[in-house]
Motif scaffolding. Structure first.
Motif, PDB file in Angstrom:
ATOM      1  N   HIS A  57      16.940  12.230  35.947  1.00 31.59           N
ATOM      2  CA  HIS A  57      17.816  12.498  34.791  1.00 31.59           C
ATOM      3  C   HIS A  57      17.016  12.615  33.482  1.00 31.59           C
ATOM      4  O   HIS A  57      16.373  11.642  33.068  1.00 31.59           O
ATOM      5  CB  HIS A  57      18.820  11.363  34.607  1.00 31.59           C
ATOM      6  CG  HIS A  57      19.597  11.017  35.828  1.00 31.59           C
ATOM      7  ND1 HIS A  57      20.625  11.795  36.287  1.00 31.59           N
ATOM      8  CD2 HIS A  57      19.482   9.990  36.714  1.00 31.59           C
ATOM      9  CE1 HIS A  57      21.123  11.260  37.388  1.00 31.59           C
ATOM     10  NE2 HIS A  57      20.448  10.159  37.669  1.00 31.59           N
ATOM     11  N   THR A  59      17.014  12.036  30.294  1.00 32.44           N
ATOM     12  CA  THR A  59      17.758  11.313  29.256  1.00 32.44           C
ATOM     13  C   THR A  59      16.792  10.734  28.227  1.00 32.44           C
ATOM     14  O   THR A  59      15.568  10.823  28.385  1.00 32.44           O
ATOM     15  CB  THR A  59      18.523  10.149  29.891  1.00 32.44           C
ATOM     16  OG1 THR A  59      17.556   9.273  30.488  1.00 32.44           O
ATOM     17  CG2 THR A  59      19.497  10.623  30.948  1.00 32.44           C
ATOM     18  N   GLN A  61      16.259   7.612  27.815  1.00 33.81           N
ATOM     19  CA  GLN A  61      15.504   6.547  28.482  1.00 33.81           C
ATOM     20  C   GLN A  61      14.362   7.133  29.307  1.00 33.81           C
ATOM     21  O   GLN A  61      13.254   6.591  29.333  1.00 33.81           O
ATOM     22  CB  GLN A  61      16.438   5.718  29.374  1.00 33.81           C
ATOM     23  CG  GLN A  61      17.478   4.891  28.620  1.00 33.81           C
ATOM     24  CD  GLN A  61      18.591   5.726  28.006  1.00 33.81           C
ATOM     25  OE1 GLN A  61      18.993   6.753  28.546  1.00 33.81           O
ATOM     26  NE2 GLN A  61      19.085   5.302  26.851  1.00 33.81           N
ATOM     27  N   LEU A 363      29.650   6.732  34.345  1.00 39.99           N
ATOM     28  CA  LEU A 363      28.815   7.887  34.002  1.00 39.99           C
ATOM     29  C   LEU A 363      29.662   8.996  33.397  1.00 39.99           C
ATOM     30  O   LEU A 363      29.211   9.714  32.509  1.00 39.99           O
ATOM     31  CB  LEU A 363      28.077   8.394  35.245  1.00 39.99           C
ATOM     32  CG  LEU A 363      27.261   7.329  35.968  1.00 39.99           C
ATOM     33  CD1 LEU A 363      26.532   7.937  37.155  1.00 39.99           C
ATOM     34  CD2 LEU A 363      26.286   6.663  35.026  1.00 39.99           C
ATOM     35  N   HIS A 369      23.595   3.876  31.983  1.00 38.28           N
ATOM     36  CA  HIS A 369      23.090   2.527  31.757  1.00 38.28           C
ATOM     37  C   HIS A 369      22.419   2.399  30.388  1.00 38.28           C
ATOM     38  O   HIS A 369      21.778   3.337  29.916  1.00 38.28           O
ATOM     39  CB  HIS A 369      22.048   2.174  32.821  1.00 38.28           C
ATOM     40  CG  HIS A 369      22.620   1.977  34.186  1.00 38.28           C
ATOM     41  ND1 HIS A 369      23.880   1.480  34.423  1.00 38.28           N
ATOM     42  CD2 HIS A 369      22.081   2.193  35.422  1.00 38.28           C
ATOM     43  CE1 HIS A 369      24.092   1.405  35.717  1.00 38.28           C
ATOM     44  NE2 HIS A 369      23.021   1.849  36.348  1.00 38.28           N
TER      45      HIS A 369
HETATM   46  N1  9W1 Z   1      19.143   7.479  34.325  1.00 37.87           N
HETATM   47  N2  9W1 Z   1      18.430   7.656  32.293  1.00 37.87           N
HETATM   48  C1  9W1 Z   1      25.078  10.169  32.818  1.00 37.87           C
HETATM   49  C2  9W1 Z   1      23.216   8.634  36.263  1.00 37.87           C
HETATM   50  C3  9W1 Z   1      24.397  10.354  37.427  1.00 37.87           C
HETATM   51  C4  9W1 Z   1      24.069  10.071  33.776  1.00 37.87           C
HETATM   52  C5  9W1 Z   1      23.966   9.809  36.231  1.00 37.87           C
HETATM   53  C6  9W1 Z   1      20.051   6.883  33.558  1.00 37.87           C
HETATM   54  C7  9W1 Z   1      19.588   6.995  32.240  1.00 37.87           C
HETATM   55  C8  9W1 Z   1      23.039   5.528  37.097  1.00 37.87           C
HETATM   56  C9  9W1 Z   1      21.082   6.640  36.412  1.00 37.87           C
HETATM   57  C10 9W1 Z   1      27.011  10.382  30.807  1.00 37.87           C
HETATM   58  C11 9W1 Z   1      22.603   9.249  32.047  1.00 37.87           C
HETATM   59  C12 9W1 Z   1      22.826   9.613  33.362  1.00 37.87           C
HETATM   60  C13 9W1 Z   1      23.610   9.352  31.122  1.00 37.87           C
HETATM   61  C14 9W1 Z   1      24.838   9.801  31.507  1.00 37.87           C
HETATM   62  C15 9W1 Z   1      22.919   8.025  37.450  1.00 37.87           C
HETATM   63  C16 9W1 Z   1      24.077   9.696  38.584  1.00 37.87           C
HETATM   64  C17 9W1 Z   1      21.298   6.204  33.931  1.00 37.87           C
HETATM   65  C18 9W1 Z   1      22.911   5.363  35.600  1.00 37.87           C
HETATM   66  C19 9W1 Z   1      22.161   6.716  37.450  1.00 37.87           C
HETATM   67  C20 9W1 Z   1      24.551  10.281  39.883  1.00 37.87           C
HETATM   68  N3  9W1 Z   1      23.370   8.579  38.602  1.00 37.87           N
HETATM   69  N4  9W1 Z   1      21.703   6.088  35.232  1.00 37.87           N
HETATM   70  N5  9W1 Z   1      20.165   6.556  31.148  1.00 37.87           N
HETATM   71  N6  9W1 Z   1      24.331  10.454  35.082  1.00 37.87           N
HETATM   72  O1  9W1 Z   1      21.997   5.733  33.045  1.00 37.87           O
HETATM   73  O2  9W1 Z   1      18.173   7.955  33.547  1.00 37.87           O
HETATM   74  O3  9W1 Z   1      25.781   9.840  30.500  1.00 37.87           O
END
Ligand code: 9W1
Ligand code: NAD
Length: 448
Positions: A57, A59, A61, A363, A369
């Motif tokens: 992802h 993002t 982070q 999400l 997170h």
């Molecule tokens: N991972 N930086 C949605 C996230 C989708 C997502 C997903 C994260 C992060 C669980 C990873 C709407 C970030 C990601 C922001 C967002 C994940 C799936 C993170 C949480 C995992 C299938 N899995 N995650 N921040 N979408 O938060 O890398 O906002």
């Protein structure tokens, strides 16, 4: 500067930089690893020479993770592992630093396939010697298309020295490749580090479950009855989140041990058919299908809010709602359905409010997170990358978890940020419980 990127809008990079700077403060594990290597007389760059193809992802982070890998000496090419999850300002920030990146929110499946090629090849052809993956798509792409480039050869210093994998799905895929003899590279399963799993499942959802419901509905939480289906780590975090917001929490379980845990935590445990009748808010967290069945909708309270925080979107039978009930969209990811009330005599209708169409609510309706949670996973990622880059030849082409002392190290690196001070064992105490003073402190099968 490189133009080796495909993103939404480079002009978002300043905003990205500011948010990356803020996130960095909340990601102390990553900063600590950098200062551990980059300071003092023994200053060295442990990832010097590593060319990491990353698929995770894109993002804010993850931008902090990428900065850390680069600060440790690596070269990086990056793509998102999910067509929806990109923070476009984070991607812009990475591109503005001259790091090749392929990610924008809402890319198509075809774009995604192009991304896999983008991270594997630079203008001179096959490029990576390390892989950092989330979900296993990049690993699968490499095994299916670049079989002959993968095996590491110390003589010619070509091939891939190691793979680190972030999630359950990716680890399952790696194990299948291992079983069928297709894994020609050692891999580290980051998913099952304690410092990853506890944060991803329990503490992450404890932050984001209520956050998602509030952002979606603005409902008053205190005084409501919330039903949590499934009391694994995700259910435990979600129940704690709802309870802290003032909800009375009811848990449903199929496993007597988890059910008893729910009782010991002060929650009422009920059969699902009874619980759905009482909930103002219903959250599924089982990893199972058909948990909220069509017959349940007719029994629910008027204006009951239902959502899922488990991985797949088949915990709530959303299809039935969409096929059989009149739907009113309130706003993106919030839908109201008119459902026949099967508890009443005569025909009466009531409303059911479904969040995120039954997909992961934290999400869909919240923002994933918090940085601190990701810091724990990503510090495991960095330690896994360093370990495989430096010591690849000590490993067979199998799937490993990080040794417990490194899992403990990840936790240790997060303590200072929280002003926590560890107590040090005396030699007598260490001997008494049979551990080294510096750890590891638990056996491998200890359950935290
Ligand atoms: N991972 N930086 C949605 C996230 C989708 C997502 C997903 C994260 C992060 C669980 C990873 C709407 C970030 C990601 C922001 C967002 C994940 C799936 C993170 C949480 C995992 C299938 N899995 N995650 N921040 N979408 O938060 O890398 O906002
Ligand atoms: P887990 O296996 O620890 O817990 C699931 C629990 O549900 C188990 O205790 C099981 O007994 C129970 N269960 C199964 N079927 C049930 C049913 N029909 N009714 C009631 N209870 C039932 O798993 P977990 O780590 O808690 O993860 C749960 C799900 O959440 C998985 O799909 C996982 O991938 C997902 N997940 C989501 C996030 C997120 O951020 N939303 C994060 C991590 C994991």
């Amino acid at each position: 500067m490189t133009t080796d990127y495909k993103i939404k809008d480079l002009s978002l990079s300043e905003w990205g930089r500011k948010e990356v700077d803020l996130a960095k403060f909340e990601m102390p594990g990553l900063s600590s690893v950098i200062s551990k290597y980059n300071t003092g007389v023994a200053a060295e760059l442990p990832l010097k020479g590593a060319r990491i193809a990353g698929c995770l992802h894109m993002t804010i982070q993850t931008a902090v993770l990428i900065d850390a890998l680069v600060a440790l000496g690596a070269e990086v090419r990056w793509m998102t592992c999910n067509i929806y999850s990109t923070h476009d300002h984070a991607a812009a920030y990475i591109a503005s630093k001259g790091i090749p990146v392929f990610a924008w929110e809402g890319m198509t499946e075809a774009d995604y396939q192009q991304g896999l090629e983008f991270v594997v090849n630079d203008k001179n052809g096959f490029w990576p010697n390390m892989v950092l993956d989330d979900g296993g798509d990049l690993t699968k792409h490499l095994i299916e298309n670049y079989k002959d480039n993968l095996k590491y050869d110390p003589e010619t210093n070509t091939g891939i020295r190691g793979i680190s994998e972030e999630t359950t799905t990716g680890v399952l895929r790696l194990k299948e490749f291992e079983k069928s003899g297709l894994l020609s590279v050692p891999a580290i399963n980051v998913n099952d580090s304690v410092t990853k799993a506890k944060f991803d499942n329990k503490y992450g959802c404890r932050e984001s479950c209520v956050d998602a419901i509030r952002r979606a509905t603005d409902i008053m939480m205190a005084g409501k009855v919330a039903v949590v289906c499934g009391y694994g780590d995700v259910g435990k975090g979600s129940a704690a989140s709802l309870s802290a917001a003032g909800c009375r929490v009811i848990v449903t379980e199929i496993d007597p041990i988890c059910a008893l845990q729910a009782c010991m935590d002060g929650y009422q445990v009920m059969e699902v058919n009874d619980a759905v009748c009482e909930g103002d808010i219903i959250v599924t967290a089982t990893g199972n299908c058909d948990v909220i069945h069509p017959k349940h909708f007719g029994w629910m309270k008027d204006n009951a809010i239902i959502c899922n925080i488990g991985h797949f979107d088949n915990e709530i039978c959303v299809e039935w709602l969409n096929e059989k009930c009149e739907r009113t969209n309130i706003k993106p990811l919030v839908d109201m359905y008119k459902v026949k009330d099967t508890r009443q005599f005569g025909v009466r209708y009531k409303n059911i409010i479904l969040l995120a169409q039954g997909r992961l609510v934290n999400l869909g309706c919240a923002t994933g997170h918090p940085s601190f949670v990701m810091s724990c996973s990503f510090t495991n990622q960095v330690l896994a990358q360093i370990e495989l880059w430096k010591n690849s030849e000590d490993y067979e082409n199998k799937v490993y978890v990080l040794p417990k002392n490194l899992d403990e190290e990840v936790a240790r690196l997060h303590l200072r940020h929280l002003n926590a001070e560890l107590t040090t064992l005396t030699a007598k105490q260490a001997n008494y419980i049979g551990v080294e003073i510096g750890g590891p402190y638990k056996s491998d099968d200890y359950r935290y």
